[in-house]
Scaffold this active site. Sequence first.
Site, PDB file in Angstrom:
ATOM      1  N   LYS A  32       0.845  -1.201   0.000  1.00 31.32           N
ATOM      2  CA  LYS A  32       0.000   0.000   0.000  1.00 31.32           C
ATOM      3  C   LYS A  32       0.878   1.248   0.000  1.00 31.32           C
ATOM      4  CE  LYS A  32      -4.102  -1.686   2.419  1.00 31.32           C
ATOM      5  NZ  LYS A  32      -5.062  -1.520   1.324  1.00 31.32           N
ATOM      6  N   ARG A  49     -10.594 -11.230   1.857  1.00 27.70           N
ATOM      7  CA  ARG A  49     -11.483 -12.246   1.296  1.00 27.70           C
ATOM      8  C   ARG A  49     -10.868 -13.635   1.362  1.00 27.70           C
ATOM      9  NH1 ARG A  49     -11.582  -9.038  -4.231  1.00 27.70           N
ATOM     10  NH2 ARG A  49     -11.446  -7.388  -2.674  1.00 27.70           N
TER      11      ARG A  49
HETATM   12  N1  BES Z   1      -8.213  -3.504   4.159  1.00 29.22           N
HETATM   13  C1  BES Z   1      -8.358  -3.126   2.812  1.00 29.22           C
HETATM   14  C2  BES Z   1      -9.631  -2.326   2.549  1.00 29.22           C
HETATM   15  C3  BES Z   1      -9.718  -0.950   3.168  1.00 29.22           C
HETATM   16  C4  BES Z   1      -9.368   0.160   2.437  1.00 29.22           C
HETATM   17  C5  BES Z   1     -10.207  -0.783   4.440  1.00 29.22           C
HETATM   18  C6  BES Z   1      -9.485   1.418   2.996  1.00 29.22           C
HETATM   19  C7  BES Z   1     -10.321   0.480   5.005  1.00 29.22           C
HETATM   20  C8  BES Z   1      -9.969   1.582   4.276  1.00 29.22           C
HETATM   21  C9  BES Z   1      -8.409  -4.364   1.913  1.00 29.22           C
HETATM   22  O1  BES Z   1      -7.659  -5.429   2.348  1.00 29.22           O
HETATM   23  C10 BES Z   1      -7.867  -3.975   0.584  1.00 29.22           C
HETATM   24  O2  BES Z   1      -6.711  -3.647   0.519  1.00 29.22           O
HETATM   25  N2  BES Z   1      -8.707  -4.007  -0.451  1.00 29.22           N
HETATM   26  C11 BES Z   1      -8.308  -3.664  -1.762  1.00 29.22           C
HETATM   27  C12 BES Z   1      -8.784  -4.765  -2.695  1.00 29.22           C
HETATM   28  C13 BES Z   1      -8.261  -4.634  -4.084  1.00 29.22           C
HETATM   29  C14 BES Z   1      -6.778  -4.950  -4.105  1.00 29.22           C
HETATM   30  C15 BES Z   1      -9.021  -5.573  -4.971  1.00 29.22           C
HETATM   31  C16 BES Z   1      -8.956  -2.345  -2.130  1.00 29.22           C
HETATM   32  O3  BES Z   1     -10.122  -2.151  -1.820  1.00 29.22           O
HETATM   33  O4  BES Z   1      -8.267  -1.501  -2.680  1.00 29.22           O
HETATM   34 MN    MN Z   2      -5.639  -5.316   1.721  1.00 31.07          MN
END
Ligand code: BES
Ligand code: MN
Length: 490
Positions: free
Chosen positions: A268, A342
Amino acid sequence: MIHLTHASDISKSPSADVLVIPFWQHKTKVEPACIIKSFHQQLKPLLQTQDFVGKEGETLFFYFGKGKRLLLLGLGEEKKCTAETMRRSFALMVKAALKKKLSHLNILVPQTKKSFLKAVCEGMLLANYRFDRLKEETLKEEKSLLLSKICLIGTSKEEFKECEQLIPLISSVHFTRDLVNDNADKINAQFFSALAKEMAKEFGLKATILDKKYLEKEKMGLILAVNRGAAQDPAVILLEHRGNPHSKECTVIIGKGISFDTGGLNLKPTGGIETMKADMAGAACVFGTLRAAAELGLKQNVIGIIASAENAIGPNSYKPGDVYRSMSGKTVEISNTDAEGRLILADALSYAVQKLSPTRIIDLATLTGGILVALGEETTGLFSNHDKLAEALYQAGEETFERVWRLPIYPEYKDALKSTIADLKNAGGRKASSITGAIFLQQFVKEVPWAHLDIAGTAYLSEIKMPYHSTPATGVGVRLLIEFLQKLPK
Ligand code: BES
Ligand code: MN
Ligand code: ZN
């Protein structure tokens, strides 16, 4: 712990730091929302000015006599008043009282719909929260100054009983908030395992810890993959409340417990990573809900499952492009290591389906950033394969103001998860990312009635908007699920 009492009228109330008097805002004048027998004379000159008009959440301290202190509280227009008006106004009142470091309140309760009284107490109790565990020593004196006594004046015994029930409920919300606000370094799978055991003892729940060895034995390859970069072992934790031992009915609630989400090798960026200690908010909610269910003596069978891992980076991290095998047997190509929630939920769902014969499954997860784009921080995303379950959760959301909004999971979206080398891939790209996340989960629930709540927007706020919130963590989901469970047919 706060002490809640009641009295039939002022003459029978205990001494307190302040007496709170609620007012309606009328077109031309402000009018008390409760029966006040005294203070008329003293208040008259003030109420003839426009200094206090009774706007929703308006507060004004009023001093007279020997150290006598009143706190006038506006509730807005009587016609427009809802339960949420009450929550917000009384939360703002508590904030005003806390600013003055008051701790004992006497409240003249508004004479209005019975159901509103519960909201009055909810607003006060929710607002009576601070997270200052991580603050400097020097701020100690400001620490833990919270309300300790509230007396509700003008309530009947029955009404008061309902209010009392809110104490274990709201302290469970606070408990959930504490877990989310605290450090990622502390609140991890090991911490959760120990916590479950403690809670089992304290609240009469049953705790079962599925450790790494067990996860390996059961071939829960997805949660094991996600945790590979981490220093600590993953865990799946079961926390069980048997409130209706003669019934086979059982609601399973599953929480995403990623103690920290770096994104993995798909790291990230700055600006996206800083809030990722809150990626266990679903798990925290499951703990809070089970605690409340036990304390309230809820007459339902509920099994909480906490799936906990850390999505870390290291030489052993799981890799984009590789394929891993889930507990269900389906193989998954990792198209993005940041879609880790997931994966751990998929194995937890398989475990529930295969081992627990659930009547229904509800999962809670900070699953996607996409849900923030779609619904912001005010509404939780709801996805379900079962209309009745979705409707009941929607109703619980309206009742508690932890509102949820349903999005579709049409089969066409499944194409986004097609893989050329595995049964499916874990991420479908930017388009409808919250929906494809839900579709991924759906592949592991078979025919069981299931709902997925994406709380990525509502669990941890970037700015505090609601008067009954005071830290980023909201504890969302606990009140929602308890309301849902209480309304289930017996
Ligand atoms: N934990 C994150 C989602 C999240 C984002 C929670 C912002 C709280 C605030 C999750 O694990 C994630 O990184 N999701 C990705 C999925 C994508 C790679 C398909 C996302 O939503 O960007
Ligand atoms: Mn994630
Ligand atoms: Zn995550």
